[in-house]
Design a protein around this motif. Structure first.
Motif, PDB file in Angstrom:
ATOM      1  N   CYS A 151      -6.886   1.113  -2.284  1.00  0.00           N
ATOM      2  CA  CYS A 151      -8.084   0.363  -2.632  1.00  0.00           C
ATOM      3  C   CYS A 151      -9.271   1.273  -2.339  1.00  0.00           C
ATOM      4  O   CYS A 151      -9.612   1.500  -1.173  1.00  0.00           O
ATOM      5  CB  CYS A 151      -8.159  -0.920  -1.815  1.00  0.00           C
ATOM      6  N   CYS A 198     -12.582   0.065  -0.161  1.00  0.00           N
ATOM      7  CA  CYS A 198     -12.492  -0.087   1.290  1.00  0.00           C
ATOM      8  C   CYS A 198     -11.572   0.941   1.937  1.00  0.00           C
ATOM      9  O   CYS A 198     -11.371   0.913   3.147  1.00  0.00           O
ATOM     10  CB  CYS A 198     -12.094  -1.508   1.663  1.00  0.00           C
ATOM     11  N   HIS A 221      -6.909  -7.333  -1.803  1.00  0.00           N
ATOM     12  CA  HIS A 221      -7.957  -6.368  -2.183  1.00  0.00           C
ATOM     13  C   HIS A 221      -8.507  -6.609  -3.589  1.00  0.00           C
ATOM     14  O   HIS A 221      -9.254  -5.796  -4.106  1.00  0.00           O
ATOM     15  CB  HIS A 221      -7.427  -4.933  -2.054  1.00  0.00           C
ATOM     16  N   CYS A 234     -12.404  -6.512  -3.770  1.00  0.00           N
ATOM     17  CA  CYS A 234     -13.137  -5.474  -3.021  1.00  0.00           C
ATOM     18  C   CYS A 234     -14.184  -4.765  -3.869  1.00  0.00           C
ATOM     19  O   CYS A 234     -15.226  -4.396  -3.389  1.00  0.00           O
ATOM     20  CB  CYS A 234     -12.170  -4.442  -2.454  1.00  0.00           C
TER      21      CYS A 234
HETATM   22 ZN   LIG Z   1      -9.993  -3.289  -0.445  1.00  0.00          ZN
END
Ligand SMILES: [Zn+2]
Length: 74
Positions: A40, A43, A70, A73
């Motif tokens: 991801c 993050c 996620h 995100c």
């Molecule tokens: Zn994430």
């Protein structure tokens, strides 16, 4: 991912496709035991993808949980 980057276990491959569609990055290491990673980018979290999982269902579930956590995100 290119054509040569498919996971040999179809349940895992399907989970990797869902991760990609959710906007996560899938990388293939071509290491025998570690197939690659789902990352991801926003993050910087990641999960390892096994090349030869004991249970492809459990491996797919692990990837799906990561994808769901996620999904928002970006
Ligand atoms: Zn994430």
């Amino acid at each position: 991912m290119g054509l040569g980057d498919r996971h040999q276990k179809k349940d895992v491959e399907a989970a990797l496709k869902r991760a990609e569609r959710a906007g996560l990055k899938v990388t293939h290491d071509k290491n025998r035991h570690r197939w690659g990673w789902v990352i991801c980018c926003p993050c910087n979290d990641f999960v390892k993808v096994h090349g030869t999982p004991q249970s492809q269902g459990n491996e797919a579930n692990k990837i799906d949980r990561f994808t769901e956590s996620h999904r928002n995100c970006a």
